[in-house]
Design a protein around this motif. Sequence first.
Motif, PDB file in Angstrom:
ATOM      1  N   TYR A 159      16.046 -11.949 -10.757  1.00  0.00           N
ATOM      2  CA  TYR A 159      15.160 -13.085 -10.593  1.00  0.00           C
ATOM      3  C   TYR A 159      13.856 -12.644  -9.947  1.00  0.00           C
ATOM      4  O   TYR A 159      13.861 -11.816  -9.043  1.00  0.00           O
ATOM      5  CB  TYR A 159      15.822 -14.162  -9.722  1.00  0.00           C
ATOM      6  N   MET A 160      12.762 -13.232 -10.421  1.00  0.00           N
ATOM      7  CA  MET A 160      11.470 -12.991  -9.799  1.00  0.00           C
ATOM      8  C   MET A 160      11.364 -13.959  -8.623  1.00  0.00           C
ATOM      9  O   MET A 160      11.496 -15.165  -8.792  1.00  0.00           O
ATOM     10  CB  MET A 160      10.343 -13.249 -10.787  1.00  0.00           C
ATOM     11  N   ILE A 161      11.155 -13.433  -7.439  1.00  0.00           N
ATOM     12  CA  ILE A 161      11.037 -14.235  -6.224  1.00  0.00           C
ATOM     13  C   ILE A 161       9.584 -14.187  -5.770  1.00  0.00           C
ATOM     14  O   ILE A 161       9.018 -13.106  -5.584  1.00  0.00           O
ATOM     15  CB  ILE A 161      11.940 -13.684  -5.088  1.00  0.00           C
TER      16      ILE A 161
ATOM     17  N   ASP B  77       0.808  -1.222   0.000  1.00  0.00           N
ATOM     18  CA  ASP B  77       0.000   0.000   0.000  1.00  0.00           C
ATOM     19  C   ASP B  77       0.839   1.269   0.000  1.00  0.00           C
ATOM     20  O   ASP B  77       0.539   2.224  -0.695  1.00  0.00           O
ATOM     21  CB  ASP B  77      -0.917   0.035   1.230  1.00  0.00           C
ATOM     22  N   GLU B  78       1.908   1.277   0.805  1.00  0.00           N
ATOM     23  CA  GLU B  78       2.652   2.517   0.999  1.00  0.00           C
ATOM     24  C   GLU B  78       3.471   2.920  -0.220  1.00  0.00           C
ATOM     25  O   GLU B  78       3.508   4.073  -0.597  1.00  0.00           O
ATOM     26  CB  GLU B  78       3.545   2.428   2.242  1.00  0.00           C
ATOM     27  N   ASP B  79       4.156   2.003  -0.856  1.00  0.00           N
ATOM     28  CA  ASP B  79       4.976   2.311  -2.017  1.00  0.00           C
ATOM     29  C   ASP B  79       4.949   1.094  -2.935  1.00  0.00           C
ATOM     30  O   ASP B  79       5.547   0.078  -2.623  1.00  0.00           O
ATOM     31  CB  ASP B  79       6.413   2.617  -1.586  1.00  0.00           C
ATOM     32  N   PRO B  80       4.255   1.177  -4.047  1.00  0.00           N
ATOM     33  CA  PRO B  80       4.085  -0.003  -4.883  1.00  0.00           C
ATOM     34  C   PRO B  80       5.383  -0.581  -5.433  1.00  0.00           C
ATOM     35  O   PRO B  80       5.404  -1.694  -5.895  1.00  0.00           O
ATOM     36  CB  PRO B  80       3.183   0.491  -6.018  1.00  0.00           C
ATOM     37  N   PHE B  81       6.476   0.166  -5.371  1.00  0.00           N
ATOM     38  CA  PHE B  81       7.724  -0.342  -5.923  1.00  0.00           C
ATOM     39  C   PHE B  81       8.782  -0.624  -4.867  1.00  0.00           C
ATOM     40  O   PHE B  81       9.921  -0.883  -5.195  1.00  0.00           O
ATOM     41  CB  PHE B  81       8.260   0.611  -6.983  1.00  0.00           C
ATOM     42  N   HIS B  82       8.412  -0.639  -3.582  1.00  0.00           N
ATOM     43  CA  HIS B  82       9.435  -0.866  -2.567  1.00  0.00           C
ATOM     44  C   HIS B  82       9.938  -2.303  -2.556  1.00  0.00           C
ATOM     45  O   HIS B  82      10.997  -2.582  -2.032  1.00  0.00           O
ATOM     46  CB  HIS B  82       8.953  -0.439  -1.180  1.00  0.00           C
ATOM     47  N   PHE B  83       9.198  -3.206  -3.179  1.00  0.00           N
ATOM     48  CA  PHE B  83       9.645  -4.593  -3.222  1.00  0.00           C
ATOM     49  C   PHE B  83      10.761  -4.815  -4.234  1.00  0.00           C
ATOM     50  O   PHE B  83      11.390  -5.847  -4.251  1.00  0.00           O
ATOM     51  CB  PHE B  83       8.475  -5.542  -3.509  1.00  0.00           C
TER      52      PHE B  83
ATOM     53  N   LEU C  33      11.495  -8.555  -7.501  1.00  0.00           N
ATOM     54  CA  LEU C  33      12.503  -8.618  -8.548  1.00  0.00           C
ATOM     55  C   LEU C  33      13.835  -8.333  -7.860  1.00  0.00           C
ATOM     56  O   LEU C  33      14.042  -7.243  -7.332  1.00  0.00           O
ATOM     57  CB  LEU C  33      12.211  -7.582  -9.635  1.00  0.00           C
ATOM     58  N   VAL C  34      14.730  -9.309  -7.874  1.00  0.00           N
ATOM     59  CA  VAL C  34      15.951  -9.221  -7.073  1.00  0.00           C
ATOM     60  C   VAL C  34      17.172  -9.485  -7.949  1.00  0.00           C
ATOM     61  O   VAL C  34      17.206 -10.472  -8.690  1.00  0.00           O
ATOM     62  CB  VAL C  34      15.907 -10.259  -5.925  1.00  0.00           C
TER      63      VAL C  34
END
Length: 97
Positions: free
Chosen positions: A31-33, A9-15, A42-43
């Motif tokens: 790699y997609m985790i 919710d807070e930041d859609p791209f923090h992952f 995405l790492v």
Amino acid sequence: MFPHLVMPDEDPFHFISDSCCRLNKFNVPHYMILAENNRVCLVPEDDISICPPKLINNLEIGRFFCKFEGTHYVPNERLRKAYPNDTALIPKILSNQ
């Protein structure tokens, strides 16, 4: 791409790792985790490490894997055909742990 995955919710791209953009120019593989609660990350390869195995609650698991063996997820037929070298390394990786 994955309409049912949960975005924070807070930041859609923090992952997406901060190092993603920095390393991308050097063509470092990413790699997609699949993570808990239908999250996807995405790492960059350099940020990946082995962690204790666990069952993950993610709707996308079935798209890539057919079951969880307790030590690893078993790739489905499609994934085995796409990445035969990776699949062949699973026994070696497990024996080194």
